[in-house]
Design a protein around this motif. Structure first.
Motif, PDB file in Angstrom:
ATOM      1  N   UNK A  38      -7.735   6.685 -12.027  1.00  0.00           N
ATOM      2  CA  UNK A  38      -6.926   5.547 -12.490  1.00  0.00           C
ATOM      3  C   UNK A  38      -6.967   4.441 -11.434  1.00  0.00           C
ATOM      4  N   UNK A  39      -6.696   3.190 -11.827  1.00  0.00           N
ATOM      5  CA  UNK A  39      -6.621   2.117 -10.826  1.00  0.00           C
ATOM      6  C   UNK A  39      -5.483   2.397  -9.829  1.00  0.00           C
ATOM      7  N   UNK A  40      -5.616   1.882  -8.602  1.00  0.00           N
ATOM      8  CA  UNK A  40      -4.634   2.172  -7.556  1.00  0.00           C
ATOM      9  C   UNK A  40      -3.226   1.754  -7.937  1.00  0.00           C
ATOM     10  N   UNK A  41      -3.068   0.620  -8.630  1.00  0.00           N
ATOM     11  CA  UNK A  41      -1.734   0.136  -8.970  1.00  0.00           C
ATOM     12  C   UNK A  41      -1.062   1.036 -10.004  1.00  0.00           C
ATOM     13  N   UNK A  42      -1.827   1.580 -10.947  1.00  0.00           N
ATOM     14  CA  UNK A  42      -1.264   2.493 -11.941  1.00  0.00           C
ATOM     15  C   UNK A  42      -0.965   3.851 -11.299  1.00  0.00           C
ATOM     16  N   UNK A  43      -1.838   4.284 -10.427  1.00  0.00           N
ATOM     17  CA  UNK A  43      -1.613   5.532  -9.689  1.00  0.00           C
ATOM     18  C   UNK A  43      -0.338   5.426  -8.863  1.00  0.00           C
ATOM     19  N   UNK A  85       9.098  -2.874  -6.906  1.00  0.00           N
ATOM     20  CA  UNK A  85       8.530  -4.223  -6.908  1.00  0.00           C
ATOM     21  C   UNK A  85       8.122  -4.641  -5.503  1.00  0.00           C
ATOM     22  N   UNK A  86       8.970  -4.341  -4.537  1.00  0.00           N
ATOM     23  CA  UNK A  86       8.636  -4.619  -3.149  1.00  0.00           C
ATOM     24  C   UNK A  86       7.397  -3.821  -2.725  1.00  0.00           C
ATOM     25  N   UNK A  87       7.399  -2.525  -3.051  1.00  0.00           N
ATOM     26  CA  UNK A  87       6.270  -1.662  -2.691  1.00  0.00           C
ATOM     27  C   UNK A  87       4.975  -2.074  -3.358  1.00  0.00           C
ATOM     28  N   UNK A  88       5.051  -2.451  -4.626  1.00  0.00           N
ATOM     29  CA  UNK A  88       3.841  -2.881  -5.336  1.00  0.00           C
ATOM     30  C   UNK A  88       3.271  -4.144  -4.697  1.00  0.00           C
ATOM     31  N   UNK A  89       4.153  -5.054  -4.319  1.00  0.00           N
ATOM     32  CA  UNK A  89       3.689  -6.256  -3.616  1.00  0.00           C
ATOM     33  C   UNK A  89       3.048  -5.874  -2.283  1.00  0.00           C
ATOM     34  N   UNK A  90       3.665  -4.927  -1.582  1.00  0.00           N
ATOM     35  CA  UNK A  90       3.128  -4.514  -0.281  1.00  0.00           C
ATOM     36  C   UNK A  90       1.780  -3.791  -0.409  1.00  0.00           C
ATOM     37  N   UNK A  91       1.607  -2.961  -1.449  1.00  0.00           N
ATOM     38  CA  UNK A  91       0.301  -2.303  -1.602  1.00  0.00           C
ATOM     39  C   UNK A  91      -0.780  -3.326  -1.970  1.00  0.00           C
ATOM     40  N   UNK A  92      -0.403  -4.338  -2.721  1.00  0.00           N
ATOM     41  CA  UNK A  92      -1.377  -5.395  -3.049  1.00  0.00           C
ATOM     42  C   UNK A  92      -1.752  -6.185  -1.810  1.00  0.00           C
ATOM     43  N   UNK A  93      -0.742  -6.495  -0.975  1.00  0.00           N
ATOM     44  CA  UNK A  93      -1.027  -7.193   0.286  1.00  0.00           C
ATOM     45  C   UNK A  93      -1.953  -6.336   1.143  1.00  0.00           C
ATOM     46  N   UNK A  94      -1.648  -5.043   1.241  1.00  0.00           N
ATOM     47  CA  UNK A  94      -2.439  -4.123   2.066  1.00  0.00           C
ATOM     48  C   UNK A  94      -3.896  -4.077   1.596  1.00  0.00           C
ATOM     49  N   UNK A  97      -5.131  -8.531   0.492  1.00  0.00           N
ATOM     50  CA  UNK A  97      -5.098  -9.554   1.540  1.00  0.00           C
ATOM     51  C   UNK A  97      -5.549  -9.028   2.899  1.00  0.00           C
ATOM     52  N   UNK A  98      -5.104  -7.824   3.229  1.00  0.00           N
ATOM     53  CA  UNK A  98      -5.464  -7.262   4.531  1.00  0.00           C
ATOM     54  C   UNK A  98      -6.762  -6.454   4.478  1.00  0.00           C
ATOM     55  N   UNK A  99      -7.266  -6.224   3.252  1.00  0.00           N
ATOM     56  CA  UNK A  99      -8.525  -5.491   3.033  1.00  0.00           C
ATOM     57  C   UNK A  99      -8.518  -4.121   3.714  1.00  0.00           C
ATOM     58  N   UNK A 100      -7.407  -3.418   3.570  1.00  0.00           N
ATOM     59  CA  UNK A 100      -7.263  -2.080   4.140  1.00  0.00           C
ATOM     60  C   UNK A 100      -7.517  -1.044   3.046  1.00  0.00           C
ATOM     61  N   UNK A 101      -7.765   0.206   3.416  1.00  0.00           N
ATOM     62  CA  UNK A 101      -8.098   1.236   2.420  1.00  0.00           C
ATOM     63  C   UNK A 101      -6.944   1.523   1.448  1.00  0.00           C
ATOM     64  N   UNK A 102      -7.309   1.680   0.190  1.00  0.00           N
ATOM     65  CA  UNK A 102      -6.323   1.964  -0.864  1.00  0.00           C
ATOM     66  C   UNK A 102      -5.516   3.225  -0.578  1.00  0.00           C
ATOM     67  N   UNK A 103      -6.146   4.229  -0.019  1.00  0.00           N
ATOM     68  CA  UNK A 103      -5.475   5.505   0.183  1.00  0.00           C
ATOM     69  C   UNK A 103      -4.340   5.410   1.206  1.00  0.00           C
ATOM     70  N   UNK A 109       3.671   0.663   2.455  1.00  0.00           N
ATOM     71  CA  UNK A 109       4.818   0.248   1.633  1.00  0.00           C
ATOM     72  C   UNK A 109       6.056   1.083   1.945  1.00  0.00           C
ATOM     73  N   UNK A 110       5.893   2.376   2.110  1.00  0.00           N
ATOM     74  CA  UNK A 110       7.018   3.265   2.395  1.00  0.00           C
ATOM     75  C   UNK A 110       7.641   2.945   3.751  1.00  0.00           C
TER      76      UNK A 110
END
Length: 141
Positions: A38-43, A85-94, A97-103, A109-110
């Motif tokens: 699944x896409x990272x945001x849905x996961x 909502x805060x966490x989803x924004x932070x994972x998107x930034x990560x 924007x920051x081009x860091x690994x999805x995993x 965010x936590x």
């Protein structure tokens, strides 16, 4: 049983961190399985929903040991909706924007949302106890 209002802050914070560690391991494990197909945001969203249910039970029965807290589940869901909502924004930034690994995105965010979650959850489960302490000091008329 110990009155939750009389529990030392250190004890509650320790149980909060312990239950949070369990939640993190379980939710993060689920996230890692889900990003395989699944896409990272849905996961992230599905693992987060699992974590909300887990947190409610851990907060009520283990961390704050609160009984009879009306509408606590609804309040916990609202707290976690804000955190989501805060966490989803932070994972998107990560990731974007920051081009860091999805995993690693949920870890980022936590870490940033942990203080908010503890403060708001303690307000939900200790609110009734604070009110009963105040009413206990008032004379019965």
């Amino acid at each position: 049983m110990i009155d939750p209002g009389a529990q030392p802050l250190f004890s509650r914070v320790f149980r909060f961190l312990l239950s949070g560690a369990g939640n993190t391991v379980l939710s993060y494990g689920l996230y890692l399985v889900l990003i395989g197909f699944l896409p990272y945001w849905l996961s992230y969203s599905l693992a987060f929903a699992f974590g909300v249910a887990y947190s409610y039970f851990m907060f009520r029965y283990f961390v704050f040991r609160a009984k009879g807290v009306r509408h606590a589940y609804v309040r916990v869901v609202l707290i976690y909706a804000i955190q989501y909502l805060l966490g989803l924004a932070l994972v998107r930034v990560w990731v974007e924007l920051l081009a860091q690994p999805e995993w690693l995105a949920p870890v980022f965010a936590t870490a940033l949302s942990l203080p908010f979650t503890y403060y708001m959850s303690s307000r939900v489960f200790l609110r009734r106890l604070d009110a009963s302490d105040e009413s206990a000091s008032e004379p019965n008329v």
